[in-house]
Motif scaffolding. Structure first.
Motif, PDB file in Angstrom:
ATOM      1  N   ALA A 180     -57.044  43.072 -24.395  1.00  0.00           N
ATOM      2  CA  ALA A 180     -57.719  42.040 -23.601  1.00  0.00           C
ATOM      3  C   ALA A 180     -58.109  42.546 -22.222  1.00  0.00           C
ATOM      4  O   ALA A 180     -59.095  42.078 -21.635  1.00  0.00           O
ATOM      5  N   GLY A 181     -57.373  43.518 -21.696  1.00  0.00           N
ATOM      6  CA  GLY A 181     -57.674  44.029 -20.364  1.00  0.00           C
ATOM      7  C   GLY A 181     -58.159  45.456 -20.339  1.00  0.00           C
ATOM      8  O   GLY A 181     -58.356  46.042 -19.259  1.00  0.00           O
ATOM      9  N   GLY A 182     -58.356  46.064 -21.527  1.00  0.00           N
ATOM     10  CA  GLY A 182     -58.768  47.467 -21.578  1.00  0.00           C
ATOM     11  C   GLY A 182     -59.848  47.703 -22.608  1.00  0.00           C
ATOM     12  O   GLY A 182     -60.631  46.805 -22.915  1.00  0.00           O
ATOM     13  N   GLU A 183     -59.875  48.915 -23.143  1.00  0.00           N
ATOM     14  CA  GLU A 183     -60.862  49.293 -24.155  1.00  0.00           C
ATOM     15  C   GLU A 183     -60.154  49.715 -25.436  1.00  0.00           C
ATOM     16  O   GLU A 183     -59.115  50.375 -25.386  1.00  0.00           O
ATOM     17  N   VAL A 184     -60.747  49.354 -26.571  1.00  0.00           N
ATOM     18  CA  VAL A 184     -60.214  49.732 -27.871  1.00  0.00           C
ATOM     19  C   VAL A 184     -61.173  50.720 -28.518  1.00  0.00           C
ATOM     20  O   VAL A 184     -62.377  50.446 -28.633  1.00  0.00           O
ATOM     21  N   LEU A 185     -60.663  51.858 -28.930  1.00  0.00           N
ATOM     22  CA  LEU A 185     -61.445  52.905 -29.585  1.00  0.00           C
ATOM     23  C   LEU A 185     -60.996  52.976 -31.034  1.00  0.00           C
ATOM     24  O   LEU A 185     -59.785  53.052 -31.306  1.00  0.00           O
ATOM     25  N   THR A 186     -61.940  52.983 -31.970  1.00  0.00           N
ATOM     26  CA  THR A 186     -61.546  52.920 -33.370  1.00  0.00           C
ATOM     27  C   THR A 186     -62.245  53.968 -34.234  1.00  0.00           C
ATOM     28  O   THR A 186     -63.382  54.355 -33.992  1.00  0.00           O
ATOM     29  N   LEU A 187     -61.500  54.396 -35.239  1.00  0.00           N
ATOM     30  CA  LEU A 187     -62.000  55.138 -36.385  1.00  0.00           C
ATOM     31  C   LEU A 187     -61.637  54.315 -37.617  1.00  0.00           C
ATOM     32  O   LEU A 187     -60.846  53.371 -37.539  1.00  0.00           O
ATOM     33  N   GLU A 188     -62.175  54.700 -38.750  1.00  0.00           N
ATOM     34  CA  GLU A 188     -61.768  54.020 -39.977  1.00  0.00           C
ATOM     35  C   GLU A 188     -60.276  54.185 -40.228  1.00  0.00           C
ATOM     36  O   GLU A 188     -59.611  53.285 -40.746  1.00  0.00           O
ATOM     37  N   ASP A 189     -59.734  55.343 -39.807  1.00  0.00           N
ATOM     38  CA  ASP A 189     -58.334  55.645 -40.076  1.00  0.00           C
ATOM     39  C   ASP A 189     -57.569  55.988 -38.801  1.00  0.00           C
ATOM     40  O   ASP A 189     -56.735  56.887 -38.771  1.00  0.00           O
ATOM     41  N   GLY A 190     -57.850  55.240 -37.720  1.00  0.00           N
ATOM     42  CA  GLY A 190     -57.120  55.464 -36.492  1.00  0.00           C
ATOM     43  C   GLY A 190     -57.667  54.647 -35.336  1.00  0.00           C
ATOM     44  O   GLY A 190     -58.729  54.030 -35.441  1.00  0.00           O
ATOM     45  N   GLY A 213     -58.664  63.290 -36.226  1.00  0.00           N
ATOM     46  CA  GLY A 213     -58.940  61.939 -35.773  1.00  0.00           C
ATOM     47  C   GLY A 213     -58.354  61.676 -34.396  1.00  0.00           C
ATOM     48  O   GLY A 213     -58.994  61.055 -33.541  1.00  0.00           O
ATOM     49  N   ALA A 214     -57.136  62.146 -34.172  1.00  0.00           N
ATOM     50  CA  ALA A 214     -56.499  61.958 -32.870  1.00  0.00           C
ATOM     51  C   ALA A 214     -57.271  62.680 -31.776  1.00  0.00           C
ATOM     52  O   ALA A 214     -57.451  62.154 -30.668  1.00  0.00           O
ATOM     53  N   ARG A 215     -57.742  63.896 -32.058  1.00  0.00           N
ATOM     54  CA  ARG A 215     -58.533  64.640 -31.067  1.00  0.00           C
ATOM     55  C   ARG A 215     -59.810  63.890 -30.727  1.00  0.00           C
ATOM     56  O   ARG A 215     -60.217  63.825 -29.555  1.00  0.00           O
ATOM     57  N   ALA A 216     -60.470  63.324 -31.740  1.00  0.00           N
ATOM     58  CA  ALA A 216     -61.712  62.591 -31.496  1.00  0.00           C
ATOM     59  C   ALA A 216     -61.454  61.378 -30.610  1.00  0.00           C
ATOM     60  O   ALA A 216     -62.232  61.090 -29.686  1.00  0.00           O
TER      61      ALA A 216
END
Length: 281
Positions: A180-190, A213-216
């Motif tokens: 709610a106060g930040g940014e959400v970054l998503t992958l299909e599997d992470g 995936g973690a590096r991305a």
């Protein structure tokens, strides 16, 4: 926890009382954390307290020690364990820990220890499980090796499932508050989350099926924070330390991950590559 002083009178000989940690104690907790050079802002304390119970030690009405217990399902994180420098060596750290641990009775317990606190935690039954590597600096932009999307509040339930599979922690409420106060970054599997913390921004948790995936996700966080101060608390065995350095995030310390009465096994489908914070796992 920090250093002890064997020449100090024991706690039993002092007028010390203990009380539940409330919102009214946040400013004093902040004062203690600043005294030990922790970067937490009042907002960072408030986020931790929002998912925690805790205890304060009082001397003459002044807070001289703190400890919080954050319960996430069957796992409790012990955190914000601080003793005023003038009160160390009297057994206060143990007294605070025992009271905080009682709040998580029946749960597996976890914490991230400083070297100074390690002997006490070992005496209380905690065992080291690995290292947490704190990396920070001015973030550099780069091209992630996988495309990363921006998440929405509608993603939280799915992301909380990934997080629990990776960590064993039930943190849906915490993740929703961070989102709610930040940014959400998503992958299909992470996924990863970026929020304000301390001197600038922090990325965490970072949850993914594999290191690529973690590096991305970490690279995309650096992109969005390029030119700003960014911190990440990496799980050493995840192997992202060199990648963090390339993003401008130098190694700046860390801690020792510890567990007591470990009963919650993480799923092999997902891994935790970076913590929400050293306090919250």
């Amino acid at each position: 926890m920090t250093t002890t002083r064997s020449d100090s009178p024991p706690l039993a000989q002092m007028d010390i009382t203990f009380a539940p940690f409330t919102q009214d104690h946040l400013s004093e907790g902040l004062r203690l954390s600043q005294a030990v050079s922790w970067p937490h802002r009042a907002e960072d304390w408030a986020l931790t307290l929002s998912v925690s119970e805790g205890v304060v030690a009082l001397a003459g009405g002044q807070v001289v020690g703190t400890a919080l217990c954050s319960s996430f399902g069957g796992v409790a994180a012990m955190n914000m364990i601080i003793v005023d420098a003038a009160m160390r060596g009297r057994g206060m750290g143990r007294a605070l820990m025992e009271r905080a641990m009682a709040l998580g009775n029946g749960c597996e317990m976890r914490l991230v220890a400083t070297p100074d606190g390690l002997p006490l935690y070992e005496k209380l039954g905690f065992k080291a499980t690995g290292r947490i590597l704190q990396h920070q600096g001015i973030a550099r932009a780069t091209t992630p090796e996988r495309p990363v999307s921006t998440g929405t509040p509608d993603d939280i339930a799915r992301l909380a499932q990934m997080d629990k599979a990776a960590s064993g922690l039930s943190r849906k409420t915490l993740l929703a508050t961070i989102a709610a106060g930040g940014e959400v970054l998503t992958l299909e599997d992470g996924f990863a989350m970026v929020r304000s913390f301390g001197r600038g921004k922090v990325v965490g948790p970072i949850v993914a099926k594999d290191p690529a995936g973690a590096r991305a996700l970490m690279a995309e966080a650096a992109n969005r924070c390029a030119g700003q101060f960014l911190r990440v608390d990496l799980v050493e065995e995840g192997g992202l330390a060199d990648d963090a350095e390339k993003l401008g995030l130098a190694h700046a310390g860390g801690g020792i991950a510890m567990r007591r009465e470990s009963t919650n096994a993480a799923s092999p489908d997902f891994n935790i590559y970076a913590l929400v914070s050293q306090a919250l796992g």
